[in-house]
Design a protein around this motif. Structure first.
Motif, PDB file in Angstrom:
ATOM      1  N   UNK A   1      39.406  30.928  42.660  1.00 49.27           N
ATOM      2  CA  UNK A   1      40.253  31.754  41.788  1.00 49.27           C
ATOM      3  C   UNK A   1      39.847  33.222  41.872  1.00 49.27           C
ATOM      4  N   UNK A   2      38.542  33.470  41.848  1.00 46.84           N
ATOM      5  CA  UNK A   2      38.065  34.851  41.941  1.00 46.84           C
ATOM      6  C   UNK A   2      38.408  35.450  43.303  1.00 46.84           C
ATOM      7  N   UNK A   3      38.314  34.616  44.368  1.00 41.75           N
ATOM      8  CA  UNK A   3      38.677  35.084  45.700  1.00 41.75           C
ATOM      9  C   UNK A   3      40.137  35.504  45.795  1.00 41.75           C
ATOM     10  N   UNK A   4      41.002  34.805  45.060  1.00 37.15           N
ATOM     11  CA  UNK A   4      42.416  35.187  45.033  1.00 37.15           C
ATOM     12  C   UNK A   4      42.645  36.376  44.104  1.00 37.15           C
ATOM     13  N   UNK A   5      41.946  36.376  42.959  1.00 36.22           N
ATOM     14  CA  UNK A   5      42.129  37.446  41.976  1.00 36.22           C
ATOM     15  C   UNK A   5      41.687  38.805  42.483  1.00 36.22           C
ATOM     16  N   UNK A   6      40.728  38.820  43.437  1.00 35.33           N
ATOM     17  CA  UNK A   6      40.271  40.117  43.940  1.00 35.33           C
ATOM     18  C   UNK A   6      41.410  40.863  44.625  1.00 35.33           C
ATOM     19  N   UNK A   7      42.358  40.121  45.212  1.00 32.20           N
ATOM     20  CA  UNK A   7      43.538  40.758  45.805  1.00 32.20           C
ATOM     21  C   UNK A   7      44.403  41.402  44.717  1.00 32.20           C
ATOM     22  N   UNK A   8      44.605  40.660  43.623  1.00 29.75           N
ATOM     23  CA  UNK A   8      45.387  41.198  42.503  1.00 29.75           C
ATOM     24  C   UNK A   8      44.678  42.384  41.874  1.00 29.75           C
ATOM     25  N   UNK A   9      43.348  42.264  41.713  1.00 33.38           N
ATOM     26  CA  UNK A   9      42.572  43.326  41.077  1.00 33.38           C
ATOM     27  C   UNK A   9      42.592  44.603  41.917  1.00 33.38           C
ATOM     28  N   UNK A  10      42.461  44.458  43.240  1.00 34.94           N
ATOM     29  CA  UNK A  10      42.508  45.626  44.123  1.00 34.94           C
ATOM     30  C   UNK A  10      43.884  46.279  44.071  1.00 34.94           C
ATOM     31  N   UNK A  11      44.936  45.444  44.120  1.00 36.22           N
ATOM     32  CA  UNK A  11      46.302  45.945  44.041  1.00 36.22           C
ATOM     33  C   UNK A  11      46.529  46.697  42.727  1.00 36.22           C
ATOM     34  N   UNK A  12      46.038  46.130  41.629  1.00 39.26           N
ATOM     35  CA  UNK A  12      46.209  46.751  40.308  1.00 39.26           C
ATOM     36  C   UNK A  12      45.475  48.074  40.225  1.00 39.26           C
ATOM     37  N   UNK A  13      44.225  48.097  40.708  1.00 34.60           N
ATOM     38  CA  UNK A  13      43.446  49.338  40.613  1.00 34.60           C
ATOM     39  C   UNK A  13      44.078  50.444  41.444  1.00 34.60           C
ATOM     40  N   UNK A  14      44.552  50.117  42.658  1.00 34.58           N
ATOM     41  CA  UNK A  14      45.202  51.129  43.492  1.00 34.58           C
ATOM     42  C   UNK A  14      46.506  51.604  42.852  1.00 34.58           C
ATOM     43  N   UNK A  15      47.271  50.675  42.264  1.00 37.83           N
ATOM     44  CA  UNK A  15      48.550  51.020  41.638  1.00 37.83           C
ATOM     45  C   UNK A  15      48.358  51.921  40.425  1.00 37.83           C
ATOM     46  N   UNK A  16      47.296  51.663  39.667  1.00 35.82           N
ATOM     47  CA  UNK A  16      47.073  52.415  38.431  1.00 35.82           C
ATOM     48  C   UNK A  16      46.247  53.683  38.660  1.00 35.82           C
ATOM     49  N   UNK A  17      45.647  53.812  39.846  1.00 38.53           N
ATOM     50  CA  UNK A  17      44.864  55.021  40.130  1.00 38.53           C
ATOM     51  C   UNK A  17      45.361  55.611  41.457  1.00 38.53           C
ATOM     52  N   UNK A  18      44.579  55.441  42.522  1.00 34.17           N
ATOM     53  CA  UNK A  18      44.949  55.916  43.849  1.00 34.17           C
ATOM     54  C   UNK A  18      44.027  55.249  44.860  1.00 34.17           C
ATOM     55  N   UNK A  19      44.392  55.247  46.152  1.00 33.85           N
ATOM     56  CA  UNK A  19      43.488  54.679  47.160  1.00 33.85           C
ATOM     57  C   UNK A  19      42.113  55.340  47.175  1.00 33.85           C
ATOM     58  N   UNK A  20      42.069  56.674  46.963  1.00 32.51           N
ATOM     59  CA  UNK A  20      40.780  57.374  46.927  1.00 32.51           C
ATOM     60  C   UNK A  20      39.933  56.891  45.756  1.00 32.51           C
ATOM     61  N   UNK A  21      40.542  56.792  44.576  1.00 37.92           N
ATOM     62  CA  UNK A  21      39.817  56.316  43.397  1.00 37.92           C
ATOM     63  C   UNK A  21      39.343  54.883  43.602  1.00 37.92           C
ATOM     64  N   UNK A  22      40.160  54.078  44.279  1.00 36.72           N
ATOM     65  CA  UNK A  22      39.776  52.694  44.549  1.00 36.72           C
ATOM     66  C   UNK A  22      38.510  52.641  45.408  1.00 36.72           C
ATOM     67  N   UNK A  23      38.436  53.486  46.419  1.00 38.02           N
ATOM     68  CA  UNK A  23      37.257  53.524  47.274  1.00 38.02           C
ATOM     69  C   UNK A  23      36.033  54.059  46.544  1.00 38.02           C
ATOM     70  N   UNK A  24      36.223  55.084  45.754  1.00 37.52           N
ATOM     71  CA  UNK A  24      35.109  55.634  44.967  1.00 37.52           C
ATOM     72  C   UNK A  24      34.620  54.599  43.958  1.00 37.52           C
ATOM     73  N   UNK A  25      35.566  53.914  43.329  1.00 34.51           N
ATOM     74  CA  UNK A  25      35.213  52.860  42.375  1.00 34.51           C
ATOM     75  C   UNK A  25      34.405  51.768  43.057  1.00 34.51           C
ATOM     76  N   UNK A  26      34.805  51.400  44.290  1.00 38.61           N
ATOM     77  CA  UNK A  26      34.071  50.381  45.027  1.00 38.61           C
ATOM     78  C   UNK A  26      32.655  50.810  45.344  1.00 38.61           C
TER      79      UNK A  26
END
Length: 321
Positions: free
Chosen positions: A250-275
């Protein structure tokens, strides 16, 4: 009126609370995934099966089931409308298969790395993705890079060597698995761009085909390599064991949703910095939770790989490469 249509096309600005929740969701899923996978892969014989390929395959099966459920909810209940209808066309599956081979290698070597190294060292062991991004991008796609990105890569490589030298519980096999996983991560990003048009440029449809292909392909490997360990395991009727596998899937699948959500609500740059910052927290938490013995040299190496990764992210988004 046209003005109303234009206004409707403009995305609504996210509130600080929504952005914070999206980032926290990504962090929670990502951190949980690493720690749960470590438990699944490296626990004692009384709590897991010594069959990493089989364990990885079970997570793929769970991901396929999750995709099926989400597709049904999207079509019938209007939930997660971004997710497409579930399908599996053999001709399209054949076009996706080269990516699937890379994907299987990526997740298998990634999990093997996690099995043999401490979670606190995991980020360092997997830090050479940047090196392979630059090398394979040039060799396969003819993609040039900037001087700043090369400097960042050198910093990461130095950090990798220093961190490995300072790792108290060093595992040569684990590091080799990590380096190999890093290579396939870089290959995967290249192959995604090539294969995505076969799925109508829909990343979620590609996820469905990739996982379906993997589900059919992986048994050929684990039945040959791990059949004895699987058949003789006493854990077939242990609900806790299967429950942990389901949670990992479930977590392996949710990481796709979580990444999609974080990029949608922020930006690709913020997603990378967050990572990058998440990796710092992950390493620190691992050292505390698992009480991993660490050295000053290791922390210097970790700081260098983190700084190099941050600089590489900066170079990519300032140059557009």
């Amino acid at each position: 009126p046209q003005s109303q249509q234009d206004a409707a096309a403009v995305p609504r600005k996210r509130t600080p609370l929504e952005v914070t929740m999206a980032v926290c969701f990504y962090w929670a899923v990502s951190l949980s995934l690493v720690f749960v996978n470590k438990h699944v892969l490296a626990a004692g014989a009384d709590t897991t099966i010594d069959a990493p390929l089989f364990l990885t395959w079970t997570q793929v099966v769970v991901a396929v089931l999750c995709a099926r459920v989400l597709a049904e909810l999207s079509q019938s209940a209007g939930v997660a409308t971004f997710f497409p209808a579930f399908e599996y066309d053999l001709e399209r599956a054949k076009k996706v298969m080269p990516l699937t081979l890379v994907f299987v290698a990526m997740i298998v070597f990634n999990n093997l790395c996690l099995k043999y190294v401490e979670v606190s060292f995991y980020q360092v062991a997997r830090s050479l993705t940047i090196l392979f991004n630059i090398l394979l991008g040039y060799l396969i796609s003819g993609k040039s890079t900037t001087a700043l990105a090369i400097v960042a890569c050198v910093i990461v490589m130095i950090g990798f060597v220093v961190g490995s030298e300072g790792e108290v519980n060093f595992s040569f096999a684990g590091v080799m698995f990590g380096v190999t996983a890093s290579m396939f991560v870089a290959l995967y990003s290249i192959f995604v761009k090539r294969v995505l048009p076969a799925c109508n440029d829909n990343t979620w449809l590609l996820l469905i085909y990739n996982n379906m292909n993997s589900m059919f392909l992986m048994p050929f490997f684990f039945l040959y390599q791990e059949s004895a360990a699987i058949v003789t395991s006493p854990l077939w009727f242990e609900p806790r064991f299967w429950g942990t596998l389901v949670v990992a899937g479930l977590l392996g699948f949710l990481i796709n949703i979580a990444s999609f959500t974080q990029i949608s609500y922020t930006s690709p740059l913020t997603h990378n910095v967050s990572g990058t910052f998440k990796a710092c927290v992950q390493t620190t938490l691992a050292a505390i939770i698992f009480q991993n013995e660490t050295s000053t040299v290791f922390w210097i190496g970790f700081a260098l790989t983190t700084a190099g990764s941050a600089l590489y992210t900066y170079s990519r988004f300032t140059t557009g490469k």
